[in-house]
Design a protein around this motif. Structure first.
Motif, PDB file in Angstrom:
ATOM      1  N   UNK A  79       0.897  -1.276   0.030  1.00 10.93           N
ATOM      2  CA  UNK A  79       0.026  -0.020   0.147  1.00 10.93           C
ATOM      3  C   UNK A  79       1.035   1.325   0.102  1.00 10.93           C
ATOM      4  N   UNK A  80       2.231   1.158  -0.715  1.00 10.64           N
ATOM      5  CA  UNK A  80       2.758   2.426  -0.678  1.00 10.64           C
ATOM      6  C   UNK A  80       2.963   2.795  -2.044  1.00 10.64           C
ATOM      7  N   UNK A  81       3.400   3.969  -2.288  1.00 11.56           N
ATOM      8  CA  UNK A  81       3.371   4.511  -3.425  1.00 11.56           C
ATOM      9  C   UNK A  81       4.428   3.805  -4.725  1.00 11.56           C
ATOM     10  N   UNK A  82       5.487   3.099  -4.110  1.00  9.46           N
ATOM     11  CA  UNK A  82       6.146   2.149  -4.814  1.00  9.46           C
ATOM     12  C   UNK A  82       5.624   0.965  -5.325  1.00  9.46           C
ATOM     13  N   UNK A 136      18.128  11.958 -11.786  1.00 13.07           N
ATOM     14  CA  UNK A 136      17.461  12.633 -10.567  1.00 13.07           C
ATOM     15  C   UNK A 136      16.243  13.534 -11.559  1.00 13.07           C
ATOM     16  N   UNK A 137      15.128  13.585 -10.783  1.00 19.07           N
ATOM     17  CA  UNK A 137      14.129  14.654 -11.436  1.00 19.07           C
ATOM     18  C   UNK A 137      14.163  15.969 -11.499  1.00 19.07           C
ATOM     19  N   UNK A 138      14.306  16.618 -12.676  1.00 17.69           N
ATOM     20  CA  UNK A 138      14.615  18.075 -12.836  1.00 17.69           C
ATOM     21  C   UNK A 138      13.416  18.918 -13.255  1.00 17.69           C
ATOM     22  N   UNK A 178       5.265  18.158  -8.569  1.00 17.38           N
ATOM     23  CA  UNK A 178       4.687  17.478  -7.523  1.00 17.38           C
ATOM     24  C   UNK A 178       4.962  16.139  -7.599  1.00 17.38           C
ATOM     25  N   UNK A 179       5.389  15.419  -6.711  1.00 16.28           N
ATOM     26  CA  UNK A 179       5.793  14.199  -6.629  1.00 16.28           C
ATOM     27  C   UNK A 179       5.768  13.304  -5.405  1.00 16.28           C
ATOM     28  N   UNK A 180       5.795  12.120  -5.303  1.00 20.33           N
ATOM     29  CA  UNK A 180       5.764  11.128  -4.132  1.00 20.33           C
ATOM     30  C   UNK A 180       6.996  10.472  -3.935  1.00 20.33           C
ATOM     31  N   UNK A 204       4.796  11.542 -10.539  1.00 20.88           N
ATOM     32  CA  UNK A 204       6.287  10.757 -10.518  1.00 20.88           C
ATOM     33  C   UNK A 204       6.563  10.439  -9.220  1.00 20.88           C
ATOM     34  N   UNK A 205       7.120   9.248  -9.071  1.00 21.42           N
ATOM     35  CA  UNK A 205       7.619   8.459  -7.837  1.00 21.42           C
ATOM     36  C   UNK A 205       9.186   8.564  -7.756  1.00 21.42           C
ATOM     37  N   UNK A 206       9.699   9.235  -6.683  1.00 19.90           N
ATOM     38  CA  UNK A 206      11.275   9.336  -6.638  1.00 19.90           C
ATOM     39  C   UNK A 206      11.631   8.705  -5.195  1.00 19.90           C
ATOM     40  N   UNK A 207      12.903   8.213  -5.141  1.00 16.08           N
ATOM     41  CA  UNK A 207      13.558   7.491  -4.224  1.00 16.08           C
ATOM     42  C   UNK A 207      13.944   8.690  -3.313  1.00 16.08           C
ATOM     43  N   UNK A 208      14.782   8.214  -2.153  1.00 18.97           N
ATOM     44  CA  UNK A 208      15.117   9.338  -1.196  1.00 18.97           C
ATOM     45  C   UNK A 208      16.231  10.090  -1.540  1.00 18.97           C
TER      46      UNK A 208
END
Length: 449
Positions: free
Chosen positions: A130-133, A177-179, A205-207, A229-233
């Motif tokens: 149940x996570x974004x990933x 990396x998301x720009x 706007x990202x998660x 978009x879903x990004x890591x840490x």
């Protein structure tokens, strides 16, 4: 042509073994309608019809089927056919399927997937439930800042066919990396020679991959998104969540809340596919809790047994008081739970909500009390003090019920519990006990018992 007629026509073609014509009809249909047709078939005919479908269409239809049908098809087709289907599925659809299938079937699916597909699926399966990933897909269009609009269109034409969406494109650097983000509309409205870096929106706007899927759904609702978009840490883009996945999440969360509000444990399967013992198991826990807690009400009645003996008429007003109090509390809790679910109410709004519900309770209690006083005076002439006792008890009960109904869901949120559990059954049980104590205390005071 209407859907019912279509289904009858397809069934007729299947049972009269006009397979060539059936295949022609199916290839012109939407994959969701084909899946609906297959769901109506028995095990043998399911595989027959599924094998008629062209490769690309078969994967789309497979993604729309219920898990039990998917499992049957997997167990009935060859390893080559299975590998083709898995490789053609969007990763999020494949992950959703594998999370529901038995371990031996999952093992066979992963064994027949391409190494890169298998690696990607395993990566997604490792994200928290149940996570974004766990709901994202890796099929997105990634561009570079240095590209021109013309190069971007060429890239989309070449690589966009297998992507979940091509309307929104994501701009990344060499380390992924998301720009920024750019839409096809932005590309169409600019000259071919324009650089992507000049037209992209950098306020994305990202998660994060570990973010709860409910928060992702809230972002879609708040910002009217088509994809997120879903990004890591480390801010690297790892996938996107699309609106069709969020609709499923919203349905799942709403169903879960409804079940909790009805004092049931959430069920993973549809009602008709859930066994009798599982349904009983989901319901018995809360019923036991509510039954035991209702014994408090019995204890209160036993304590004031002497009052019944003096004025037996007191007992006849108990159902009206407890039912009205329970209903008043349920109204408030339902409104508050709904307000928190859609983001209108936060825990910090507790005192605003409390003050509002207090005033609502006074108004509603006064109206109910007046109507009851008129009714009781007519029915029981000469017993004005008894009528006053019932009416005051009713008014106080309604005010307290409204207060309890608004406070408990917010308190649940503060303590990181689901506010939905503080719904009608639990509120009613608490209010019943409170209303009886108020009623008998007032009766003892006003009637000198």
């Amino acid at each position: 042509m209407q859907e019912n007629f279509n289904m009858e026509e397809l069934m007729d073609l299947l049972f009269t073994r006009q397979f060539r014509k059936l295949k022609d009809v199916l290839t012109e249909m939407n994959e969701v309608d084909i899946a609906t047709f297959i769901e109506e078939l028995d095990s043998e005919k399911t595989v027959v019809v599924f094998r008629m479908l062209p490769k690309e269409l078969a994967s789309d239809v497979f993604a729309c089927l219920e898990v039990d049908k998917q499992e049957h098809i997997i167990n009935s087709i060859t390893d080559y056919e299975l590998g083709t289907i898995v490789d053609d599925l969007f990763v999020d659809d494949a992950v959703d399927m594998l999370e529901e299938l038995p371990a031996n079937v999952v093992k066979r699916v992963l064994k027949n997937a391409r190494p890169d597909t298998r690696k990607l699926i395993n990566q997604f399966l490792n994200y928290p439930e149940n996570s974004a990933g766990s709901i994202m897909t890796a099929e997105y269009v990634g561009l570079k800042q240095s590209m021109t609009v013309e190069q971007a269109f060429a890239y989309i034409r070449k690589n966009g066919v297998d992507k979940e969406t091509i309307y929104t494109c994501y701009v990344m650097d060499a380390k992924r990396r998301l720009e920024g983000v750019v839409t096809v509309k932005d590309l169409l409205m600019n000259p071919y020679e324009e650089i992507i870096g000049n037209i992209m929106d950098t306020h994305v706007i990202k998660a994060f991959t570990t973010e709860d899927q409910e928060e992702v759904a809230d972002s879609f609702q708040k910002y009217d998104l088509l994809s997120l978009p879903v990004v890591d840490h480390e801010e690297r883009l790892v996938g996107i969540v699309t609106v069709d996945d969020v609709v499923d999440v919203m349905e799942q969360e709403a169903t879960e809340d409804f079940e909790k509000m009805a004092a049931m444990l959430p069920s993973e399967k549809p009602y008709l596919k859930t066994g009798v013992f599982q349904l009983a198991k989901n319901r018995i826990a809360w019923l036991l809790v509510l039954m035991i807690s209702s014994m408090i009400t019995g204890g209160i009645l036993a304590k004031y047994e002497a009052a019944f003996a003096v004025i037996p008429l007191l007992v006849t007003f108990i159902p009206m008081l407890t039912d009205t109090g329970g209903n008043a509390g349920s109204q408030s809790s339902t409104m508050i739970i709904r307000g928190m679910a859609v983001g209108e109410i936060e825990p910090g709004d507790l005192f605003k909500v409390l003050w509002k519900e207090l005033r609502v309770g006074i108004i509603v209690g006064a109206i109910l009390g007046f109507v009851n006083y008129v009714r009781l005076v007519i029915l029981y002439p000469g017993k004005e003090m008894l009528c006053l006792t019932v009416v005051l008890s009713l008014m106080v009960t309604v005010v307290i019920a409204k207060t309890i109904g608004c406070v408990l869901p917010i308190a649940a949120k503060v303590f990181h519990m689901d506010p939905a559990i503080m719904a009608a059954p639990l509120i009613t049980t608490i209010v019943d006990a409170v209303s009886l104590i108020i009623y008998f205390q007032l009766a003892c005071s006003l009637l000198g018992l």
